[in-house]
Write an enzyme that holds these catalytic residues in place. Structure first.
Site, PDB file in Angstrom:
ATOM      1  N   PHE A 148      -7.533  22.074  47.662  1.00 45.76           N
ATOM      2  CA  PHE A 148      -6.618  20.919  47.594  1.00 45.76           C
ATOM      3  C   PHE A 148      -6.928  19.954  46.456  1.00 45.76           C
ATOM      4  CE2 PHE A 148     -10.045  18.744  49.888  1.00 45.76           C
ATOM      5  CZ  PHE A 148     -10.021  17.503  49.279  1.00 45.76           C
ATOM      6  N   LYS A 172      -1.460  31.297  45.614  1.00 45.37           N
ATOM      7  CA  LYS A 172      -1.402  30.755  46.985  1.00 45.37           C
ATOM      8  C   LYS A 172      -2.049  29.371  46.905  1.00 45.37           C
ATOM      9  CE  LYS A 172      -3.324  29.892  50.451  1.00 45.37           C
ATOM     10  NZ  LYS A 172      -3.460  28.500  50.967  1.00 45.37           N
ATOM     11  N   GLU A 175      -2.387  24.560  51.281  1.00 46.52           N
ATOM     12  CA  GLU A 175      -1.277  24.103  52.140  1.00 46.52           C
ATOM     13  C   GLU A 175      -1.243  22.581  52.247  1.00 46.52           C
ATOM     14  OE1 GLU A 175      -3.910  25.799  52.880  1.00 46.52           O
ATOM     15  OE2 GLU A 175      -4.728  25.378  54.866  1.00 46.52           O
ATOM     16  N   CYS A 280     -15.569  18.982  42.811  1.00 47.13           N
ATOM     17  CA  CYS A 280     -16.716  19.875  43.037  1.00 47.13           C
ATOM     18  C   CYS A 280     -17.846  19.517  42.084  1.00 47.13           C
ATOM     19  CB  CYS A 280     -16.313  21.323  42.879  1.00 47.13           C
ATOM     20  SG  CYS A 280     -15.889  21.728  41.202  1.00 47.13           S
ATOM     21  N   GLU A 381     -22.537  18.859  51.844  1.00 44.44           N
ATOM     22  CA  GLU A 381     -21.474  18.407  50.939  1.00 44.44           C
ATOM     23  C   GLU A 381     -20.615  17.396  51.702  1.00 44.44           C
ATOM     24  OE1 GLU A 381     -18.267  21.178  49.804  1.00 44.44           O
ATOM     25  OE2 GLU A 381     -18.333  20.261  47.817  1.00 44.44           O
TER      26      GLU A 381
HETATM   27  P1  NAD Z   1     -11.008  25.240  51.784  1.00 41.53           P
HETATM   28  O1  NAD Z   1     -12.098  26.254  51.703  1.00 41.53           O
HETATM   29  O2  NAD Z   1     -10.750  24.583  53.080  1.00 41.53           O
HETATM   30  O3  NAD Z   1      -9.603  25.898  51.352  1.00 41.53           O
HETATM   31  C1  NAD Z   1      -9.441  26.591  50.142  1.00 41.53           C
HETATM   32  C2  NAD Z   1      -8.363  27.646  50.307  1.00 41.53           C
HETATM   33  O4  NAD Z   1      -8.757  28.592  51.300  1.00 41.53           O
HETATM   34  C3  NAD Z   1      -7.010  27.097  50.762  1.00 41.53           C
HETATM   35  O5  NAD Z   1      -6.003  27.731  50.006  1.00 41.53           O
HETATM   36  C4  NAD Z   1      -6.925  27.492  52.234  1.00 41.53           C
HETATM   37  O6  NAD Z   1      -5.602  27.788  52.635  1.00 41.53           O
HETATM   38  C5  NAD Z   1      -7.780  28.733  52.315  1.00 41.53           C
HETATM   39  N1  NAD Z   1      -8.504  28.853  53.586  1.00 41.53           N
HETATM   40  C6  NAD Z   1      -9.105  27.842  54.278  1.00 41.53           C
HETATM   41  N2  NAD Z   1      -9.710  28.326  55.376  1.00 41.53           N
HETATM   42  C7  NAD Z   1      -9.487  29.654  55.393  1.00 41.53           C
HETATM   43  C8  NAD Z   1      -9.856  30.709  56.277  1.00 41.53           C
HETATM   44  N3  NAD Z   1     -10.577  30.486  57.381  1.00 41.53           N
HETATM   45  N4  NAD Z   1      -9.461  31.964  56.005  1.00 41.53           N
HETATM   46  C9  NAD Z   1      -8.731  32.220  54.891  1.00 41.53           C
HETATM   47  N5  NAD Z   1      -8.340  31.259  54.020  1.00 41.53           N
HETATM   48  C10 NAD Z   1      -8.721  29.992  54.255  1.00 41.53           C
HETATM   49  O7  NAD Z   1     -11.313  24.170  50.634  1.00 41.53           O
HETATM   50  P2  NAD Z   1     -10.591  22.771  50.350  1.00 41.53           P
HETATM   51  O8  NAD Z   1     -10.949  21.806  51.426  1.00 41.53           O
HETATM   52  O9  NAD Z   1      -9.160  22.986  50.033  1.00 41.53           O
HETATM   53  O10 NAD Z   1     -11.301  22.339  48.992  1.00 41.53           O
HETATM   54  C11 NAD Z   1     -12.505  21.610  48.942  1.00 41.53           C
HETATM   55  C12 NAD Z   1     -13.689  22.522  48.690  1.00 41.53           C
HETATM   56  O11 NAD Z   1     -13.493  23.244  47.478  1.00 41.53           O
HETATM   57  C13 NAD Z   1     -14.990  21.766  48.503  1.00 41.53           C
HETATM   58  O12 NAD Z   1     -16.012  22.445  49.192  1.00 41.53           O
HETATM   59  C14 NAD Z   1     -15.230  21.812  47.007  1.00 41.53           C
HETATM   60  O13 NAD Z   1     -16.573  21.724  46.605  1.00 41.53           O
HETATM   61  C15 NAD Z   1     -14.672  23.159  46.688  1.00 41.53           C
HETATM   62  N6  NAD Z   1     -14.329  23.266  45.280  1.00 41.53           N
HETATM   63  C16 NAD Z   1     -15.163  23.984  44.488  1.00 41.53           C
HETATM   64  C17 NAD Z   1     -14.906  24.081  43.143  1.00 41.53           C
HETATM   65  C18 NAD Z   1     -15.835  24.834  42.245  1.00 41.53           C
HETATM   66  O14 NAD Z   1     -15.510  25.033  41.090  1.00 41.53           O
HETATM   67  N7  NAD Z   1     -16.986  25.283  42.733  1.00 41.53           N
HETATM   68  C19 NAD Z   1     -13.782  23.438  42.591  1.00 41.53           C
HETATM   69  C20 NAD Z   1     -12.948  22.721  43.438  1.00 41.53           C
HETATM   70  C21 NAD Z   1     -13.236  22.636  44.788  1.00 41.53           C
END
Ligand code: NAD
Length: 488
Positions: A148, A172, A175, A280, A381
């Site tokens: 997000f 994708k 959401e 991140c 985190e």
């Molecule tokens: P998230 O893991 O909740 O969701 C990311 C994606 O995964 C979304 O598209 C979501 O629909 C999908 N998803 C979530 N749970 C799922 C499941 N159980 N099964 C399958 N798909 C699933 O992450 P978020 O809250 O959207 O983003 C924040 C996180 O992203 C933080 O931990 C941040 O550090 C990380 N992030 C990392 C980087 C990097 O470069 N390392 C960059 C940006 C964000």
């Protein structure tokens, strides 16, 4: 408004039976409804992309990048509108959203160099009359699953390279923030890309699982939290796919006594509180070494208190809300946890109400002092505007603390000593290092690195890593006996 998917060059209404509200985090206003698309819609997008691949891979790279040149100009022309959309659904300030889109555009620009970047190698006469060459070919259908916090930029770490290398693609989006990609796909449509080359499927777990399992999807890029990254890496790899998964982070920033205090404080505050700490690459821990303790703590406290918090669309606002009410509650619980573990809450951003935006998910900048390096708050985190201060006596102790963490996304050092900087660059276990830089985000022509539990895979997003990720090498050995040429 129910958001459509974009499959095979058509905007289509999803057959989903479940929807989520897309909310403005500053106001709680419902902006749209996002469908949780079923697996059948991922399958449709994949079939369309697989069919489009047949002629897209035969389209010369010089022609493929013409669509990206058009996209670059369209993104630039629409930058203001895209930035407003990001701010409206994600909460960051307008300046931050514009910066995000600039980074996206930069990746399009780099991918326009594919005719050079995708070149292979060759060597004549590896034996007499025998030549050998390595060529790069696209994989087929690839997909990105996005988080997000950068709804505009993160898909661009991958998508322009995938397309330029001759793959077809599925996005994708998260959401929580699907509106920005709607706008970007309207622009992609205007570039005239052949149908099926690029597809958009909204959704959550069911759509993701369908991507992980579809036999025609050859490569998956994921960015999000570490537990989901591990799950995606495991399931997609078990299905024989090429996978790169960027995970979470807990980024430390070290302040040595010789650091330029004014500059360090300004940069550290932007790192910890910019994008409401939802980067991140946000600094989450500041380790003061020796005498830096008192000066830095005092300066940061003042800076944190002064930060202007509000709706990111309003002028003068320096920090917006966090993404959801659940996120706000989680961050506030973690602040309490830090206090329970013995930290002093020097600046407390909990229970913030912003006049005119009483329903927004606001947490003001927070500073915790004397945080236990072994405690939960120093390890978890937080993904909010919370900076934990830890005091140590030597740079060796500071580096040991950096290297003891489970993550390895970014580590920064503030100093005026070249020797200290070199030591840190050499020894710190993180994929992105900042020296007098608080958000060490690589430009598009460098890979976006990440180590340990911040990254699963080997090739990263952006630059030549993306080119390698989105191509497979083929080595050809050719024999052309000399006497065969006599007939001409
Ligand atoms: P998230 O893991 O909740 O969701 C990311 C994606 O995964 C979304 O598209 C979501 O629909 C999908 N998803 C979530 N749970 C799922 C499941 N159980 N099964 C399958 N798909 C699933 O992450 P978020 O809250 O959207 O983003 C924040 C996180 O992203 C933080 O931990 C941040 O550090 C990380 N992030 C990392 C980087 C990097 O470069 N390392 C960059 C940006 C964000």
């Amino acid at each position: 408004m129910i958001l459509p998917n974009y499959i095979n060059g058509q905007w289509c209404t999803s057959i989903a039976t479940e929807y989520l509200d897309v909310l403005n985090p500053a106001t709680a206003e419902i902006l749209a409804k996002v469908p949780l698309s079923p697996a059948s819609e991922v399958n449709q997008a994949t079939e369309a992309a697989a069919e489009a691949f047949v002629s897209w891979r035969r389209t010369p790279p010089t022609e493929r990048v013409q669509y990206l040149f058009k996209l670059k100009y369209l993104l630039e022309e629409n930058l203001e509108d895209l930035a407003r959309t990001i701010t409206t659904e994600c909460g960051k300030t307008l300046a931050e959203s514009k910066g995000e889109m600039q980074r996206a555009i930069e990746n399009v620009e780099v991918a326009c160099g594919i005719p050079m970047m995708m070149q292979g190698t060759n060597l004549e006469d590896i034996a007499r009359g025998i030549d050998e060459m390595m060529i790069r070919q696209p994989l087929g259908v690839a997909a990105v699953i996005a988080p997000f916090n950068f709804p505009g930029m993160i898909p661009f770490w991958f998508m322009p390279y995938a397309l330029a290398c001759g793959n077809t693609y599925i996005v994708k989006p998260s959401e929580k923030v699907p509106l920005t990609m709607q706008k970007i796909f309207q622009l992609l449509e205007k570039t005239g890309l052949p149908k099926g080359v690029i597809n958009l499927v909204n959704g959550a777990k069911e759509a993701v699982d369908a991507i992980l399992d579809h036999p025609k999807i050859r490569a998956i890029s994921f960015v999000g939290s570490t537990p989901v990254a591990k799950y995606i890496y495991g399931r997609a790899a078990a299905n024989g796919k090429r996978v790169q998964c960027q995970g979470g982070a807990k980024n430390p920033l070290i302040v040595l006594p010789d650091a330029d205090l004014e500059m360090t404080t300004r940069i550290a505050a932007d790192s910890a509180f910019g994008c409401a700490g939802q980067r991140c690459l946000a600094a989450s821990i500041a380790v003061t070494v020796g005498q830096a303790r008192h000066t830095f703590t005092e300066a940061m406290t003042e800076t944190a208190k002064k930060r202007v918090v509000g709706n990111g669309l309003d002028q003068g606002v320096e920090m917006g809300p966090v993404i959801t009410t659940q996120s706000k509650a989680r961050i506030e619980d973690l602040i309490q946890k830090g206090s329970d573990e013995g930290a002093t809450v020097l600046v407390d951003g909990r229970n913030s109400k912003i006049s005119g935006y009483e329903n927004g998910n606001f947490v003001r900048p927070t500073i915790l002092q004397n945080v236990d390096p072994a405690g939960e708050i120093a390890r978890t985190e937080i993904f909010g505007p919370v900076l934990s201060l830890i005091h140590l006596e030597t740079i060796e102790q500071a580096i040991a603390l950096v290297n003891s963490g489970q993550y390895g996304n970014m580590a920064c050092l503030f100093t005026t000593s070249g020797a200290a900087a070199r030591k840190f660059r050499y020894e710190a276990e993180a994929g992105n290092i900042g020296i007098n830089i608080g958000v060490a985000a690589p430009m598009a022509f460098f890979p976006f690195s990440g180590w340990k539990e911040s990254f699963f895979g080997d090739l990263h997003g952006q630059s030549n890593h993306a080119v390698e990720f989105f191509t497979q090498t083929k080595v050809v050995v050719e024999r052309w006996p000399k006497d065969w040429s006599r007939q001409f």
